[in-house]
Structure formats: C-alpha cells, structure tokens
Design an enzyme around this catalytic site. Structure first.
Site, short mmCIF file in Angstrom:
data_model
loop_
_atom_site.label_atom_id
_atom_site.label_comp_id
_atom_site.label_asym_id
_atom_site.label_seq_id
_atom_site.Cartn_x
_atom_site.Cartn_y
_atom_site.Cartn_z
CG ASN A 7 -1.81 1.15 1.34
OD1 ASN A 7 -1.39 2.27 1.11
ND2 ASN A 7 -3.05 0.93 1.70
CG HIS A 10 1.05 6.37 4.65
ND1 HIS A 10 0.14 7.33 5.00
CD2 HIS A 10 0.56 5.20 5.12
CE1 HIS A 10 -0.85 6.78 5.68
NE2 HIS A 10 -0.61 5.48 5.76
CG HIS A 43 -8.14 4.07 1.44
ND1 HIS A 43 -8.27 3.96 2.80
CD2 HIS A 43 -9.37 4.42 0.98
CE1 HIS A 43 -9.52 4.24 3.15
NE2 HIS A 43 -10.20 4.53 2.06
NE ARG A 45 -9.21 8.69 4.49
CZ ARG A 45 -9.47 7.86 5.51
NH1 ARG A 45 -8.74 6.80 5.72
NH2 ARG A 45 -10.46 8.13 6.34
NE ARG A 49 -7.36 11.59 5.58
CZ ARG A 49 -7.73 10.97 6.70
NH1 ARG A 49 -6.87 10.21 7.35
NH2 ARG A 49 -8.92 11.13 7.21
CD GLU A 70 -6.90 -0.40 1.20
OE1 GLU A 70 -6.95 0.69 1.81
OE2 GLU A 70 -6.11 -1.27 1.50
CB THR A 101 -9.26 1.91 7.64
OG1 THR A 101 -8.82 2.54 6.45
CG2 THR A 101 -10.64 1.34 7.43
CD GLU A 151 -7.12 -6.09 3.31
OE1 GLU A 151 -7.34 -5.87 2.10
OE2 GLU A 151 -6.31 -5.42 3.98
CG HIS A 191 -5.41 -1.47 9.69
ND1 HIS A 191 -5.66 -0.45 8.82
CD2 HIS A 191 -5.25 -0.92 10.91
CE1 HIS A 191 -5.66 0.69 9.49
NE2 HIS A 191 -5.41 0.43 10.74
N1 PXP Z 1 -5.80 -2.96 4.18
C1 PXP Z 1 -6.82 -2.05 4.26
C2 PXP Z 1 -8.18 -2.48 3.83
C3 PXP Z 1 -6.57 -0.73 4.68
O1 PXP Z 1 -7.59 0.15 4.75
C4 PXP Z 1 -5.26 -0.35 5.02
C5 PXP Z 1 -4.97 1.06 5.42
O2 PXP Z 1 -5.28 1.91 4.37
C6 PXP Z 1 -4.24 -1.32 4.90
C7 PXP Z 1 -4.55 -2.63 4.51
C8 PXP Z 1 -2.81 -1.02 5.21
O3 PXP Z 1 -2.67 -0.72 6.55
P1 PXP Z 1 -1.25 -0.26 7.11
O4 PXP Z 1 -0.93 1.05 6.44
O5 PXP Z 1 -1.51 -0.12 8.58
O6 PXP Z 1 -0.27 -1.32 6.75
#
Ligand code: PXP
Length: 236
Positions: A7, A10, A43, A45, A49, A70, A101, A151, A191
């Site tokens: 992901n 960031h 994601h 959003r 953001r 996402e 999330t 998930e 997550h």
């Molecule tokens: N999976 C989902 C569905 C999420 O919403 C997120 C956060 O956007 C992640 C995985 C990744 O989480 P993390 O950034 O804490 O690894």
C-alpha cells in the site's frame, strides 16, 4: 508464500503535505513491483487526503502487477471504480476525521447497499473484497453477499498490549480465516502489520494475501523502498 500487496498511500501523504510533485506514488508503485510486490494497493479516500484520482488512473496504466483499489462503498466511488477498472476493489468503512481505517466494514448493517454494489463491479471484471473485522457473522454475510474475497482487519491484533491479548486476537483472525476459506472466499489480511508482527499472522495458511503500507513506507526511509518490500515479502 502469500501474495504481498504494497500500500503506497503514504508516499502520497508526503507529497500532499507540501503540494509538490514528489514523491510520486506511481514511481513508488513501479519500484515496489520490481522489488517483488504482487500487487499495489491504494486507498482513494473521499477527502482525497493522499492518493488522487489521477494516481489511480496512472497506476492502472503503468503497472504490470495487479492494482487493488480500497474505497468507501459509495455511489461516487463505485462509478469511479467502474471507470478506472482496477483488478480488485476492497470496500472499507470511512470516517472523515479518522487517522486511518479504524475498523472493519459492518457488512451486516450495510447489506442492502452492498448487495446492489458488488455485482455492478463484478460484472465489469473486478474482484470484490470486503474489509471486515475477524467476526464469524461478518464472514458469513460476506459470503452471502457474493463477494469474492474478504480482507480481515488485523488492527486489534496489531494493537494488542500483552501476549495474552495478542494470542486472543490472533485466534480470532485465524478462526475468521479458516471459516472464510471453508466458505470458498479468498482470504486477505491487513492493517497495522509491521516487521515484528507479520510473521505470526503469516503462519495462518488460510491467509493468502497481505496488504501492508505504513510500515513498508516508513522502513523505506532508512533502507530504500526496494529493500523494504523485499524484507516484507520474506516475512509473508
Ligand atoms: N488494508 C486495508 C483495507 C486498509 O484500509 C489499510 C490502510 O489503508 C491497509 C490494509 C494497510 O494498513 P497499514 O498502512 O496499517 O499497513
């Protein structure tokens, strides 16, 4: 070996903090792919953001590996997914003020809307996954709604304050994963996973995909993105 979805939200968070053109999440996605990521997860959003619509479009055009989008289960987002056509869509809950999330989507509560939305995306060739808490009733409802995958939210496991709590949360994740697989669902998890807590969850054979973001992007600051992805891939 489970599939690793990296992901890259960031990377975009850092760009948006200054309104610059760098660092570019598309470049990050391509680099992560070269380092062994099996899919790139973003994601989009509602408040935009971090990831922007154009990032998703460019990623879809540039990546060789799969793109997992996402998003909240809203009419606007469903239309956007239908337009961009990522390989898969993961429906997540979204609160505007949250840092990230905070919990799984309550698919029992949202069943009416989901029953309409899921086939709309599946008909366009996308796989649909529901991001849910490790709760048996949620898993059963995900199956009943015809989603392709779940998930499992690993946030409570990741935040456990002592070994007993860790074991309790891990068991909940395992039980949900076992049921998901039994019901014929593709089981992912994610997550709050990082370099110290992923190994235990990765031992759950029923989980065939992990989506991990914050820890990989944070580690990339010190070792570079390619090494950060390779190290996480090993843990999965
Ligand atoms: N999976 C989902 C569905 C999420 O919403 C997120 C956060 O956007 C992640 C995985 C990744 O989480 P993390 O950034 O804490 O690894």
């Amino acid at each position: 070996m489970a599939k690793l979805g990296v992901n890259i939200d960031h990377v975009a968070t850092l760009r948006q903090a200054r309104g610059t053109r760098y660092p570019d999440p598309v470049a990050a996605g391509l680099l992560a792919e070269q380092a062994g990521a099996d899919q790139i997860t973003v994601h989009l959003r509602e408040d935009r953001r971090h990831i922007q619509d154009e990032d998703v479009r460019l990623l879809k055009r540039s990546l060789q590996c799969e793109l997992n989008l996402e998003m909240a289960a809203t009419e606007e987002m469903v239309q956007l997914a239908i337009h961009i056509q990522p390989n898969s869509v993961t429906l997540v809950p979204e609160k505007r003020k949250e840092l990230t999330t905070e919990g799984g989507l309550d698919v029992i509560r949202a069943h009416k809307t989901l029953r309409q939305q899921i086939p709309l995306m599946q008909q366009k060739g996308m796989r649909v996954s529901l991001f849910i808490d490790p709760n048996m009733e949620q898993v059963k409802m995900a199956r009943e709604l015809g989603s392709d995958a779940i998930e499992i939210h690993t946030g409570l496991y990741a935040e456990a304050k002592n070994p007993e709590e860790t074991q309790r949360e891990l068991l909940r994740v395992r039980q949900a994963a076992v049921l998901g697989k039994e019901l014929g669902l593709w089981v992912a998890a994610g997550h709050g996973l990082h370099y110290q807590n992923t190994r235990l969850v990765a031992e759950i054979a029923e989980i065939v995909e992990f989506n991990i973001g914050h820890a990989i992007v944070a580690r990339a600051l010190f070792v570079g993105l390619s090494a950060a992805v390779r190290e996480m891939k090993q843990l999965c």
